[in-house]
Design a protein around this motif. Structure first.
Motif, short mmCIF file in Angstrom:
data_model
loop_
_atom_site.label_atom_id
_atom_site.label_comp_id
_atom_site.label_asym_id
_atom_site.label_seq_id
_atom_site.Cartn_x
_atom_site.Cartn_y
_atom_site.Cartn_z
N MET A 1 15.52 -2.00 -2.96
CA MET A 1 16.87 -1.99 -2.38
C MET A 1 17.49 -0.61 -2.54
SD MET A 1 20.25 -4.25 -3.34
CE MET A 1 20.73 -3.26 -4.75
N ALA A 2 18.09 -0.13 -1.48
CA ALA A 2 18.80 1.15 -1.51
C ALA A 2 20.30 0.89 -1.51
CB ALA A 2 18.42 2.00 -0.30
N THR A 3 21.05 1.93 -1.83
CA THR A 3 22.50 1.90 -1.71
C THR A 3 22.90 2.84 -0.59
OG1 THR A 3 22.81 1.46 -4.08
CG2 THR A 3 24.69 2.34 -2.86
N TYR A 4 23.37 2.29 0.50
CA TYR A 4 23.86 3.09 1.62
C TYR A 4 25.37 3.32 1.43
CZ TYR A 4 19.57 2.85 4.34
OH TYR A 4 18.28 3.01 4.79
N VAL A 5 25.75 4.56 1.35
CA VAL A 5 27.16 4.93 1.20
C VAL A 5 27.59 5.60 2.50
CG1 VAL A 5 28.83 6.25 -0.13
CG2 VAL A 5 26.87 5.18 -1.28
N LEU A 6 28.55 5.00 3.18
CA LEU A 6 28.91 5.38 4.54
C LEU A 6 30.29 6.03 4.55
CD1 LEU A 6 27.81 2.00 6.20
CD2 LEU A 6 26.40 4.02 5.71
N ILE A 7 30.35 7.29 5.01
CA ILE A 7 31.59 8.06 5.02
C ILE A 7 32.09 8.14 6.47
CG2 ILE A 7 32.67 10.27 4.49
CD1 ILE A 7 30.46 10.79 2.48
N PRO A 8 33.34 7.74 6.72
CA PRO A 8 33.88 7.82 8.08
C PRO A 8 34.34 9.21 8.45
CG PRO A 8 35.55 6.95 6.62
CD PRO A 8 34.31 7.16 5.77
N GLY A 9 34.67 9.37 9.72
CA GLY A 9 35.23 10.62 10.20
C GLY A 9 36.74 10.66 10.03
N ALA A 10 37.37 11.62 10.68
CA ALA A 10 38.82 11.78 10.58
C ALA A 10 39.54 10.59 11.20
CB ALA A 10 39.25 13.07 11.27
N ALA A 11 40.68 10.26 10.62
CA ALA A 11 41.54 9.19 11.14
C ALA A 11 40.80 7.86 11.29
CB ALA A 11 42.17 9.59 12.47
N ALA A 12 39.80 7.66 10.45
CA ALA A 12 38.98 6.45 10.54
C ALA A 12 38.80 5.86 9.14
CB ALA A 12 37.63 6.76 11.17
N GLY A 13 38.39 4.60 9.12
CA GLY A 13 38.19 3.92 7.84
C GLY A 13 36.91 3.13 7.84
N PRO A 14 36.74 2.27 6.84
CA PRO A 14 35.50 1.50 6.69
C PRO A 14 35.16 0.64 7.90
CG PRO A 14 36.79 1.39 4.69
CD PRO A 14 37.66 2.06 5.71
N TRP A 15 36.16 0.21 8.65
CA TRP A 15 35.88 -0.67 9.79
C TRP A 15 34.87 -0.07 10.74
CZ3 TRP A 15 36.23 0.04 15.04
CH2 TRP A 15 36.01 -1.10 15.82
N TYR A 16 34.89 1.22 10.93
CA TYR A 16 33.97 1.86 11.90
C TYR A 16 32.51 1.64 11.53
CZ TYR A 16 37.58 4.12 14.63
OH TYR A 16 38.63 4.36 15.48
N TRP A 17 32.24 1.34 10.28
CA TRP A 17 30.87 1.12 9.82
C TRP A 17 30.52 -0.36 9.72
CZ3 TRP A 17 27.55 4.86 10.04
CH2 TRP A 17 27.93 6.18 9.81
N HIS A 18 31.39 -1.27 10.14
CA HIS A 18 31.15 -2.68 9.82
C HIS A 18 29.89 -3.24 10.46
CE1 HIS A 18 33.16 -3.43 13.70
NE2 HIS A 18 32.75 -4.69 13.63
N LEU A 19 29.56 -2.80 11.67
CA LEU A 19 28.37 -3.32 12.34
C LEU A 19 27.09 -2.77 11.72
CD1 LEU A 19 29.58 -3.17 16.06
CD2 LEU A 19 29.48 -5.17 14.55
N VAL A 20 27.08 -1.49 11.43
CA VAL A 20 25.92 -0.89 10.76
C VAL A 20 25.77 -1.46 9.36
CG1 VAL A 20 24.93 1.26 9.86
CG2 VAL A 20 25.98 1.21 12.13
N GLY A 21 26.89 -1.63 8.66
CA GLY A 21 26.84 -2.22 7.33
C GLY A 21 26.20 -3.60 7.34
N ALA A 22 26.57 -4.41 8.32
CA ALA A 22 25.99 -5.75 8.43
C ALA A 22 24.48 -5.67 8.67
CB ALA A 22 26.67 -6.52 9.54
N GLU A 23 24.06 -4.74 9.51
CA GLU A 23 22.64 -4.56 9.78
C GLU A 23 21.88 -4.17 8.51
OE1 GLU A 23 20.81 -5.02 12.45
OE2 GLU A 23 22.36 -5.44 13.94
N LEU A 24 22.45 -3.27 7.73
CA LEU A 24 21.78 -2.82 6.51
C LEU A 24 21.76 -3.91 5.44
CD1 LEU A 24 23.23 0.80 6.40
CD2 LEU A 24 20.88 0.15 6.97
N ARG A 25 22.84 -4.67 5.35
CA ARG A 25 22.84 -5.78 4.38
C ARG A 25 21.81 -6.83 4.76
NH1 ARG A 25 28.56 -4.79 4.94
NH2 ARG A 25 29.35 -3.81 3.01
N ARG A 26 21.62 -7.07 6.05
CA ARG A 26 20.59 -8.00 6.50
C ARG A 26 19.21 -7.56 6.08
NH1 ARG A 26 23.65 -9.62 10.87
NH2 ARG A 26 23.19 -7.73 12.09
N ARG A 27 19.07 -6.27 5.91
CA ARG A 27 17.78 -5.73 5.46
C ARG A 27 17.67 -5.69 3.95
NH1 ARG A 27 19.08 -3.85 10.41
NH2 ARG A 27 17.51 -2.89 11.78
N GLY A 28 18.68 -6.21 3.25
CA GLY A 28 18.61 -6.37 1.81
C GLY A 28 19.21 -5.26 0.99
#
Length: 226
Positions: free
Chosen positions: A1-28
């Motif tokens: 298992m890896a730890t993916y740490v996702l940093i957003p761009g300007a004027a953005a927050g964690p929501w922008y990564w929610h779909l990719v985050g779900a994909e990575l969590r599905r992979r364990g």
């Protein structure tokens, strides 16, 4: 298992990564989508890096993924905590001593944008939505606009403090349909500043919304060396 740490761009927050985050969590994997203090005028690049370091905590096996303006923060994190891999997703690549405000002039951004606008038939005053979301599904565009945040100018005035790029394996993933950071322009910056050839995916500036599965697949391929 890896730890993916996702940093957003300007004027953005964690929501922008929610779909990719779900994909990575599905992979364990463990996923940390960082909430930067982008609306806080007292927070600069150091505070952005502090926020990411605090979010990582004691986690190991870190794959740090940065989007757009997050490219100014991610290397600072690599200089402070163990990172196995740094992946820049259509991200800015700073030079030592260069502020984010200087980056646009130093890299020839205005000319690149003018040329891209001419290709796209854009005129001054046109709606900026398609600069960022020309390949994002309309329902996600509407939701993204609800999640857009304020962005303080404070970090844009600060010089990037590192003397050199951190000694961490680095990959660059380019969005070939981006109108905000045009593809040819970004290919040149990646070559000149990192000395590597970027990999490419279809997608606009926010390809994590339009192509989350493909992006997660590419991140996994980078991590495993496949």
């Amino acid at each position: 298992m890896a730890t993916y740490v996702l940093i957003p761009g300007a004027a953005a927050g964690p929501w922008y990564w929610h779909l990719v985050g779900a994909e990575l969590r599905r992979r364990g994997h463990d996923v940390v989508a960082v909430d930067l203090p982008c609306e806080d005028d007292s927070a600069g690049l150091a505070e952005y890096a502090d926020t990411v370091v605090d979010a990582i905590g004691g986690r190991t096996g870190v794959v740090l993924v940065a989007h757009s303006f997050g490219g100014f923060t991610a290397p600072l994190v690599c200089d402070r905590v163990p990172v196995d891999l740094l992946v820049l997703v259509q991200a800015q690549i700073p030079a030592p001593g260069e502020s984010p405000a200087q980056w646009t002039a130093d890299t020839g951004y205005e000319q690149a944008r003018r040329e891209q606008d001419e290709r796209d038939g854009r005129a001054p005053g046109d709606d900026d939505t398609d600069l960022f979301f020309n390949d994002t599904p309309p329902d996600l565009v509407a939701e993204a606009q609800r999640h857009t945040r304020g962005q303080s100018a404070t970090p844009f005035a600060e010089p990037w403090p590192l003397a050199a790029w951190p000694d961490v394996p680095t990959k660059f993933l380019l969005a070939r349909d981006d109108r905000f950071f045009p593809a040819a322009y970004m290919r040149r910056i990646v070559r000149d500043r990192l000395g590597i050839t970027p990999d490419e995916l279809p997608g606009d500036h926010c390809l994590m919304l339009g192509h989350p599965a493909e992006l997660a697949d590419r991140l996994e391929a980078y991590r495993t060396g496949a």
